[in-house]
Each structure stands twice: as C-alpha cells, then as structure tokens.
Design an enzyme around this catalytic site. Sequence first.
Site, short mmCIF file in Angstrom:
data_model
loop_
_atom_site.label_atom_id
_atom_site.label_comp_id
_atom_site.label_asym_id
_atom_site.label_seq_id
_atom_site.Cartn_x
_atom_site.Cartn_y
_atom_site.Cartn_z
N HIS A 1 6.95 20.98 -5.08
CA HIS A 1 5.61 21.04 -4.50
C HIS A 1 5.54 20.00 -3.39
O HIS A 1 5.99 18.86 -3.56
CB HIS A 1 4.57 20.75 -5.59
CG HIS A 1 3.22 20.40 -5.02
ND1 HIS A 1 2.60 21.18 -4.07
CD2 HIS A 1 2.39 19.35 -5.25
CE1 HIS A 1 1.44 20.62 -3.75
NE2 HIS A 1 1.29 19.51 -4.44
N ASN B 1 -0.03 19.41 2.39
CA ASN B 1 -0.08 19.76 0.97
C ASN B 1 -1.04 20.94 0.81
O ASN B 1 -2.24 20.79 0.96
CB ASN B 1 -0.55 18.53 0.18
CG ASN B 1 -0.67 18.79 -1.32
OD1 ASN B 1 -0.72 19.93 -1.76
ND2 ASN B 1 -0.73 17.72 -2.08
N CYS C 1 -2.07 22.44 -8.01
CA CYS C 1 -0.78 22.53 -7.29
C CYS C 1 0.34 23.14 -8.12
O CYS C 1 1.32 23.63 -7.57
CB CYS C 1 -0.36 21.15 -6.80
SG CYS C 1 -1.65 20.33 -5.86
O1 UT7 Z 1 -0.92 17.45 -4.80
C1 UT7 Z 1 -0.63 16.85 -6.02
C2 UT7 Z 1 -1.57 15.79 -6.43
N1 UT7 Z 1 -1.67 14.73 -5.48
C3 UT7 Z 1 -0.73 13.77 -5.40
O2 UT7 Z 1 0.27 13.81 -6.07
C4 UT7 Z 1 -1.02 12.65 -4.44
C5 UT7 Z 1 -0.15 11.49 -4.72
N2 UT7 Z 1 -0.50 10.33 -3.93
C6 UT7 Z 1 -0.16 10.15 -2.63
O3 UT7 Z 1 0.42 11.03 -2.00
C7 UT7 Z 1 -0.44 8.80 -2.01
O4 UT7 Z 1 -0.95 7.95 -3.01
C8 UT7 Z 1 -1.44 8.85 -0.82
C9 UT7 Z 1 -0.77 9.47 0.39
C10 UT7 Z 1 -2.67 9.62 -1.21
C11 UT7 Z 1 -1.84 7.42 -0.42
O5 UT7 Z 1 -0.69 6.66 -0.13
P1 UT7 Z 1 -0.47 5.24 -0.79
O6 UT7 Z 1 0.77 4.72 -0.22
O7 UT7 Z 1 -0.52 5.43 -2.28
O8 UT7 Z 1 -1.68 4.42 -0.26
P2 UT7 Z 1 -2.82 3.63 -1.10
O9 UT7 Z 1 -3.81 4.60 -1.66
O10 UT7 Z 1 -2.17 2.66 -2.02
O11 UT7 Z 1 -3.52 2.82 0.08
C12 UT7 Z 1 -2.82 1.83 0.82
C13 UT7 Z 1 -3.69 1.38 1.97
C14 UT7 Z 1 -5.12 1.09 1.57
O12 UT7 Z 1 -5.59 0.01 2.37
P3 UT7 Z 1 -5.62 -1.48 1.79
O13 UT7 Z 1 -6.50 -1.43 0.57
O14 UT7 Z 1 -4.20 -1.81 1.47
O15 UT7 Z 1 -6.18 -2.25 2.93
C15 UT7 Z 1 -5.86 2.34 1.95
O16 UT7 Z 1 -7.22 2.10 2.21
O17 UT7 Z 1 -3.76 2.45 2.94
C16 UT7 Z 1 -5.13 2.73 3.20
N3 UT7 Z 1 -5.24 4.14 3.54
C17 UT7 Z 1 -5.12 4.61 4.78
N4 UT7 Z 1 -4.88 4.01 5.95
C18 UT7 Z 1 -4.79 4.77 7.05
C19 UT7 Z 1 -5.47 5.18 2.68
N5 UT7 Z 1 -5.48 6.34 3.38
C20 UT7 Z 1 -5.26 6.02 4.69
C21 UT7 Z 1 -5.16 6.75 5.87
N6 UT7 Z 1 -4.92 6.10 7.03
N7 UT7 Z 1 -5.30 8.10 5.90
#
Ligand code: UT7
Length: 326
Positions: free
Chosen positions: A253, A283, A113
């Site tokens: 980004h 993204n 990215c």
């Molecule tokens: O491009 C540059 C490099 N990439 C980044 O910088 C990405 C940075 N990270 C992010 O943007 C975020 O961490 C994400 C959008 C990927 C995820 O968001 P989050 O708020 O960090 O969620 P999380 O991974 O902490 O997950 C929270 C909950 C989990 O469920 P439990 O364990 O709390 O029951 C996940 O399983 O959300 C769940 N979850 C989803 N639920 C519905 C994860 N993805 C999804 C989804 N839909 N698509």
Amino acid sequence: MVATGILGTGAALPEKVITNFDLEKMVDTSDKWITERTGIKERRQAAPNETTSTLSVKAAKKALEMAGIEPEQLDLIICSTISPDMPLPATASIIQRELGAGTCCAFDLAAACSGFLFGMTVVDQFVKTGKSKYALVIGAELLSRYLDYQDRSTCVIFGDGVAAGVMGPVNSSSGILASEVHTNGAFADHLYIPAGGTARPATCETVQAREHFIKMRGNELFKVAVRSLEEVSRRVMEQANVHAGDVDLFIPHQANQRITNAVCERLGLPAEKVYSNINRVGNTSSASIPICLDECVRSGRIKKGDLILMSAFGAGVTWGSVLMRW
Ligand code: UT7
C-alpha cells in the site's frame, strides 16, 4: 480444487494534478518536506462532476474488457471504499446499475487502505466454494472530498483514484496462495472522521468545527504500520512455504515511501522487486494496491508465473497480505 485469480485489471485516475507546489500555496508546507517525509510529488483530485461510482464504472469496464467477461456474468461486486457517493445506498449498487450487471450480490466494504486485500480475501472464499464464478473487486476513493485543506498533516498525503480487478477461477498452479487480514479497533481513533455518522450527526456546529474531515495521528500510525506490514507479509509467505527471495514483485500500500522502505529493509526485499508510484498518485487508500497492479500488468512488469506479494495497512486499524502466483 480451483484457485482464485485476477483475470483483468483497470484503473481510472482523475485528470487534475495537485503538485506539492500547489499545496505550498494552501498550507504551511514545502515541496522539500513532503518529498523527504513521504516521497509524494503530486496526487490527483476529482472534478466536481466525478464521483466514486463514476470513476469505478470506468475502471470496472477496463478490467472487464481485459478479462473478456460481460457485466451480466458477474455474480459478486465488492466496492471497497470509505468515501462512498452517499451514505445510502451502497456505492456498489450504483456501480452494478451503471454496468448493467443484473441483480448479482453487490455491497460496499469499509476497511480503508486494506480494503482491496479484504475484498480479494472475501472473493477467494466465494470462488473456492463455488458460490461465485466471476467477481469484481473495486478499490475506490475520492478522499479529497474529506480532506481539510487547512490541515497540513493530512492534505499533503491523500489523493483520489480508483482501480478494479475481475476475479475468477484459475488453474490451481496460479492464483491466491495465501491471504490474511486483520483489524485492531484499539487504534480506531488514530485515523477517523469524527462527524457525519450516528455518533455525531451533521449539524451547523460539526461543519463549523471542521469535524467532517479526516483526522490522523500519523506519527503513531507509522510505527504500527511498519510492524504490522512486516509481520503479516512474513506470515503469508510462511503459509505458502516461500521466502522473501522467491518473491518477484512486492506491491505495498502506498502510504508513505519511508514506511515501504522500512518494511522492505526488514523483509530483505531489494528495491528492484518493489513497486512504487506514490510520487505520482500519493496515498489513494484502498485504490492504491489495485492502481499499482494495473500499472504493472499493463506495462508488462508482472508476467505469468510471477510470485506477487501485496500488503496493506490502514484506518481501523486494518492490515493484511495476499500472496499470489500470476
Ligand atoms: O494510509 C495508511 C494509514 N496512514 C499512515 O500509515 C500514515 C503514517 N504516517 C505518516 O506517513 C507520517 O507520520 C506523516 C507523513 C503523516 C508525517 O510524517 P512524520 O515524519 O511522522 O512527521 P510528524 O507528524 O512527526 O511531524 C514532524 C514535524 C512537526 O513539526 P514539529 O512539531 O516538529 O515542529 C509537524 O508539525 O513536521 C510538521 N509537519 C509538517 N511540516 C511541513 C507535519 N506535516 C507537515 C507538512 N509540511 N505537510
């Protein structure tokens, strides 16, 4: 002493739109979750006959036209991509051939990215030393080809897109004022594709185990991204002796709207000075900043003399900032 500026921009997005509601039918997710956690409503997906190079050529032609530069005048082509047409040769070679850009230096750059800002920083060195006059930098990603549509933690985030910038010498009152790029390999396994390289060559087993798709530890990356983006943005402003209040437009980004909001809050940048299109394109990795740039240039959001700050963070992990006077 000349400075390095952007003389023209161009973008190419695939036509097919994948909405959050489309994804609801594929994985256990919801429009509400995706919107609240990322800011994304829809993203683009390339058609089967489109490749990284075909979209790159479209974007490059638009950028060259805006710059008033012929392909034969280019002496450097950098294609920033982690989703090349094929492992060999470099996608930049195919782009050079299709543009008719002679035998200039052309290579791919893999900084995910942050790749467009890495590319701009490389070009700046070539132009300032006189080694290069006109260079084409392309941010090109068809990440849908590497997405696991059974993995809700990645398939909702990434989208396809390409954008290009023609760079060249400008009067030293404009152009790049400061840039900084970094890599920290300690986080190399936080965002990666396990198989398909020399470590795990493709076999029936790697395909069955879905190892050719992107794996991401999103939550851990989130914190590193916010910290790194804030620090590097501050450093380029310090180098150029400007303050956040002087910045006319911040183009981050488009990783996640919550990352952008957190960084802007720390830097003291108000929402009206920040560009965001993540709701429409998701993204797009290294294409994200140049797509934003192209939209801003063509809509008149960027005007001559504006101070533009661009900051990115991505797999590697890589991060960087470029500060420029338009
Ligand atoms: O491009 C540059 C490099 N990439 C980044 O910088 C990405 C940075 N990270 C992010 O943007 C975020 O961490 C994400 C959008 C990927 C995820 O968001 P989050 O708020 O960090 O969620 P999380 O991974 O902490 O997950 C929270 C909950 C989990 O469920 P439990 O364990 O709390 O029951 C996940 O399983 O959300 C769940 N979850 C989803 N639920 C519905 C994860 N993805 C999804 C989804 N839909 N698509």
